[in-house]
Write a protein that holds these residues in place. Structure first.
Motif, mmCIF file in Angstrom:
data_model
loop_
_atom_site.group_PDB
_atom_site.id
_atom_site.type_symbol
_atom_site.label_atom_id
_atom_site.label_comp_id
_atom_site.label_asym_id
_atom_site.label_seq_id
_atom_site.Cartn_x
_atom_site.Cartn_y
_atom_site.Cartn_z
ATOM 1 N N GLU A 1 16.448 12.477 3.918
ATOM 2 C CA GLU A 1 16.694 11.945 5.265
ATOM 3 C C GLU A 1 15.487 12.204 6.156
ATOM 4 O OE1 GLU A 1 19.310 10.318 6.946
ATOM 5 O OE2 GLU A 1 19.696 9.784 4.872
ATOM 6 N N GLY A 2 14.857 13.375 5.962
ATOM 7 C CA GLY A 2 13.691 13.732 6.770
ATOM 8 C C GLY A 2 12.570 12.728 6.586
ATOM 9 N N HIS A 3 12.322 12.353 5.329
ATOM 10 C CA HIS A 3 11.288 11.354 5.046
ATOM 11 C C HIS A 3 11.655 10.039 5.715
ATOM 12 C CE1 HIS A 3 10.236 14.161 1.861
ATOM 13 N NE2 HIS A 3 9.095 13.516 1.708
ATOM 14 N N ALA A 4 12.927 9.666 5.569
ATOM 15 C CA ALA A 4 13.364 8.386 6.119
ATOM 16 C C ALA A 4 13.125 8.363 7.626
ATOM 17 C CB ALA A 4 14.835 8.142 5.799
ATOM 18 N N ALA A 5 13.348 9.530 8.274
ATOM 19 C CA ALA A 5 13.127 9.591 9.715
ATOM 20 C C ALA A 5 11.643 9.357 10.017
ATOM 21 C CB ALA A 5 13.579 10.936 10.254
ATOM 22 N N HIS A 6 10.768 9.792 9.106
ATOM 23 C CA HIS A 6 9.331 9.612 9.314
ATOM 24 C C HIS A 6 8.880 8.195 9.042
ATOM 25 C CE1 HIS A 6 7.894 13.588 10.233
ATOM 26 N NE2 HIS A 6 8.628 14.089 9.271
ATOM 27 N N SER A 7 9.595 7.452 8.206
ATOM 28 C CA SER A 7 9.161 6.111 7.827
ATOM 29 C C SER A 7 10.307 5.116 8.004
ATOM 30 C CB SER A 7 8.693 6.096 6.370
ATOM 31 O OG SER A 7 8.150 4.837 6.095
ATOM 32 N N PRO A 8 10.334 4.461 9.159
ATOM 33 C CA PRO A 8 11.463 3.581 9.460
ATOM 34 C C PRO A 8 11.720 2.534 8.380
ATOM 35 C CG PRO A 8 10.026 3.855 11.373
ATOM 36 C CD PRO A 8 9.337 4.509 10.231
ATOM 37 N N GLY A 9 10.652 2.076 7.714
ATOM 38 C CA GLY A 9 10.818 1.006 6.727
ATOM 39 C C GLY A 9 11.712 1.398 5.572
ATOM 40 N N THR A 10 11.812 2.701 5.271
ATOM 41 C CA THR A 10 12.616 3.119 4.123
ATOM 42 C C THR A 10 14.110 2.964 4.402
ATOM 43 O OG1 THR A 10 12.556 5.396 4.874
ATOM 44 C CG2 THR A 10 10.890 4.765 3.271
ATOM 45 N N MET B 1 8.109 1.512 -10.236
ATOM 46 C CA MET B 1 9.498 1.980 -10.389
ATOM 47 C C MET B 1 10.260 1.844 -9.077
ATOM 48 S SD MET B 1 10.797 2.681 -13.172
ATOM 49 C CE MET B 1 12.446 3.297 -12.966
ATOM 50 N N ASP B 2 9.608 2.214 -7.971
ATOM 51 C CA ASP B 2 10.247 2.119 -6.644
ATOM 52 C C ASP B 2 10.665 0.681 -6.352
ATOM 53 O OD1 ASP B 2 10.601 3.151 -3.752
ATOM 54 O OD2 ASP B 2 9.204 1.484 -3.493
ATOM 55 N N ARG B 3 9.766 -0.292 -6.620
ATOM 56 C CA ARG B 3 10.107 -1.696 -6.317
ATOM 57 C C ARG B 3 11.191 -2.207 -7.261
ATOM 58 N NH1 ARG B 3 6.382 0.646 -3.906
ATOM 59 N NH2 ARG B 3 5.086 -0.404 -2.350
ATOM 60 N N SER C 1 0.816 -1.221 0.000
ATOM 61 C CA SER C 1 0.000 0.000 0.000
ATOM 62 C C SER C 1 0.851 1.274 0.000
ATOM 63 C CB SER C 1 -0.896 0.005 1.240
ATOM 64 O OG SER C 1 -0.103 0.023 2.415
ATOM 65 N N THR C 2 0.230 2.348 -0.469
ATOM 66 C CA THR C 2 0.815 3.692 -0.365
ATOM 67 C C THR C 2 0.787 4.084 1.110
ATOM 68 O OG1 THR C 2 -0.265 4.212 -2.473
ATOM 69 C CG2 THR C 2 0.567 6.081 -1.184
ATOM 70 N N VAL C 3 1.935 4.503 1.659
ATOM 71 C CA VAL C 3 1.964 4.970 3.054
ATOM 72 C C VAL C 3 2.141 6.482 3.037
ATOM 73 C CG1 VAL C 3 3.112 4.814 5.309
ATOM 74 C CG2 VAL C 3 3.019 2.791 3.823
ATOM 75 N N ILE C 4 1.222 7.191 3.705
ATOM 76 C CA ILE C 4 1.324 8.657 3.717
ATOM 77 C C ILE C 4 1.209 9.218 5.124
ATOM 78 C CG2 ILE C 4 0.302 8.871 1.402
ATOM 79 C CD1 ILE C 4 -2.104 10.180 3.088
ATOM 80 N N ARG C 5 1.690 10.446 5.265
ATOM 81 C CA ARG C 5 1.509 11.175 6.513
ATOM 82 C C ARG C 5 1.179 12.613 6.161
ATOM 83 N NH1 ARG C 5 5.470 11.617 11.779
ATOM 84 N NH2 ARG C 5 4.068 13.007 12.912
ATOM 85 N N SER D 1 -0.195 19.112 4.434
ATOM 86 C CA SER D 1 0.409 18.663 3.178
ATOM 87 C C SER D 1 0.720 17.160 3.278
ATOM 88 C CB SER D 1 1.682 19.492 2.980
ATOM 89 O OG SER D 1 2.303 19.146 1.800
ATOM 90 N N CYS D 2 0.549 16.450 2.164
ATOM 91 C CA CYS D 2 0.698 14.989 2.185
ATOM 92 C C CYS D 2 2.129 14.569 1.823
ATOM 93 C CB CYS D 2 -0.292 14.396 1.178
ATOM 94 S SG CYS D 2 -0.097 12.636 0.955
ATOM 95 N N MET D 3 2.769 13.847 2.735
ATOM 96 C CA MET D 3 4.091 13.263 2.445
ATOM 97 C C MET D 3 3.891 11.810 2.069
ATOM 98 S SD MET D 3 6.470 14.648 5.558
ATOM 99 C CE MET D 3 7.351 13.136 5.568
ATOM 100 N N ILE D 4 4.399 11.411 0.908
ATOM 101 C CA ILE D 4 4.289 10.000 0.518
ATOM 102 C C ILE D 4 5.528 9.281 1.037
ATOM 103 C CG2 ILE D 4 4.125 8.389 -1.417
ATOM 104 C CD1 ILE D 4 2.373 10.373 -2.832
ATOM 105 N N LEU D 5 5.334 8.419 2.028
ATOM 106 C CA LEU D 5 6.469 7.715 2.647
ATOM 107 C C LEU D 5 6.805 6.450 1.872
ATOM 108 C CD1 LEU D 5 5.373 8.068 6.387
ATOM 109 C CD2 LEU D 5 6.817 9.602 5.038
ATOM 110 N N ARG D 6 5.798 5.877 1.195
ATOM 111 C CA ARG D 6 6.029 4.710 0.334
ATOM 112 C C ARG D 6 5.015 4.767 -0.798
ATOM 113 N NH1 ARG D 6 5.215 -1.261 2.786
ATOM 114 N NH2 ARG D 6 3.015 -0.657 2.630
ATOM 115 N N PRO D 7 5.454 4.781 -2.081
ATOM 116 C CA PRO D 7 4.482 4.845 -3.173
ATOM 117 C C PRO D 7 3.739 3.525 -3.328
ATOM 118 C CG PRO D 7 6.730 4.743 -4.051
ATOM 119 C CD PRO D 7 6.843 4.770 -2.551
ATOM 120 N N GLY D 8 2.477 3.606 -3.734
ATOM 121 C CA GLY D 8 1.659 2.406 -3.956
ATOM 122 C C GLY D 8 0.602 2.702 -4.991
ATOM 123 N N ALA D 9 -0.454 1.884 -5.011
ATOM 124 C CA ALA D 9 -1.456 2.005 -6.079
ATOM 125 C C ALA D 9 -2.275 3.285 -5.976
ATOM 126 C CB ALA D 9 -2.375 0.782 -6.058
#
Ligand code: TXA
Ligand code: MG
Length: 325
Positions: free
Chosen positions: A218-227, A308-310, A181-185, A190-198
């Motif tokens: 780096e800021g995004h990565a701090a928000h989404s540990p999985g990245t 593309m991300d995967r 799934s797309t993970v957002i915060r 404003s919407c930050m996309i932490l992981r792109p999805g459908a």
């Protein structure tokens, strides 16, 4: 009489019914479950014991939090605080492949959120799993069901194979979407996309929500540990080409190769490229001991941020041996 997990496994060879899955989960066991994106490794979200089993079984680092799967928007609000924008997005995209990271209400074990002050919430679009959550009577954590280092499973058989039939699995057929799934915060509206999805940036922007289009920092990565963790890269080298000529030069009679592209190409090793089948193709390539996977990333593929991300993660070879998601 209640069924014991062991007897279920020996009777069913790993596949379980909805009723058996319900019973197993209530008993704090881990069960493979279908969703529209990928199969998940489910456990009761409110049980620290059950959640820890998920981390153990998957071999996942404890600082990478889990997604909490709910059966309705009201159910989501039991665990997290959804603001105006999150509510708009949930109304539009749930059930579906969108995960919302929101402040939590402090009623989940720390193991679920890895000690963060937020929780990731998602309502999957799969009738069996929505029924299962309702029957268990509580939200389910469910990371992608791959053991760390494997591609996410998109069929029940993938999950059975990955855990040598030791994990019970509810078979809901092949996943229709095929990538997570797309993970957002939402940050300051404003919407930050932490992981792109459908669910794409354009889908979200079409609702009038501002989407932060900065590349991952780096800021995004701090928000989404999985990245921080690398995803599966098959043993075969994954090589990406943006035009047919370059790909053609790389095709060789002497190497064991697979060619992946959206439109058919005249190679006997050609296979269709799609988000729905990408992970299965990566599994197949390794099962067939392929040396190279040549992928044509034409304009169509490049516009698909999730695919593309995967592909890019699968093609990273420089960081083998690090932790996996
Ligand atoms: O499609 C999916 O989302 C699948 C299916 C099974 O629902 N699940 C899935 O879970 O992909 P998993 O655990 O493999 O990926 C969850 C991602 C990770 O990158 C994790 O770091 C991120 O969500 N995440 C979880 N909680 C978070 C939080 N509180 N803040 C930021 N990111 C979070
Ligand atoms: Mg995963």
């Amino acid at each position: 009489m209640s069924l014991k997990p062991d007897s279920i496994l020996s009777l069913e060879g790993g596949l379980v019914t909805l009723e058996q899955a319900t019973l197993l989960l209530r008993n704090n066991e881990v069960v493979g479950i279908p969703t529209e994106t990928v199969y998940g490794l489910a456990a009761r979200a409110q049980s620290d014991v059950a959640v820890r089993k998920v981390f153990d079984v998957k071999g996942r680092p404890p600082d990478n939090p889990l997604i909490v799967h709910v059966h309705s928007l009201d159910h989501a609000r039991d665990y997290g605080i959804l603001g105006e924008v999150e509510l708009l997005l949930a109304h539009r995209f749930w059930p579906g492949p969108l995960t919302l990271v929101v402040p939590h209400r402090g009623n989940l074990p720390r193991s679920v959120t890895a000690g963060l002050d937020t929780v990731a919430l998602r309502m999957p679009q799969h009738m069996l799993t929505l029924d299962l959550i309702a029957k268990v009577g509580e939200a389910l954590v469910a990371p992608s069901a791959n053991p760390s280092g494997r591609p996410s499973p998109t069929t029940a058989v993938h999950v059975l194979e990955d855990y040598h039939r030791r994990i019970p699995v509810l078979d809901g057929g092949p996943c229709t979407i095929g990538v997570e799934s797309t993970v957002i915060r939402i940050v300051h509206g404003s919407c930050m996309i932490l992981r792109p999805g459908a669910v794409t940036a354009d889908d979200i922007a079409s609702l009038g929500v501002h989407v932060d289009t900065e590349p991952m920092t780096e800021g995004h990565a701090a928000h989404s540990p999985g990245t921080r963790y690398r995803h599966y890269a098959p043993t075969a080298r994954v090589l990406l080409f943006d035009n047919v000529q370059d790909l053609h030069h790389a095709v060789s009679d002497t190497k064991r190769q697979v060619v992946l592209s959206v439109s058919q190409l005249p190679y006997t090793s050609w296979r269709e490229l799609s988000a729905a089948t990408l992970y299965a193709e990566l599994r197949n390539a390794d099962a067939l001991a392929m040396e190279e996977i040549l992928v044509l990333c034409d304009g169509f593929v490049q516009r698909d941020a999730a695919l593309m991300d995967r592909l890019q993660r699968a093609s990273w070879s420089g960081n083998r041996g690090q932790d996996h998601d």
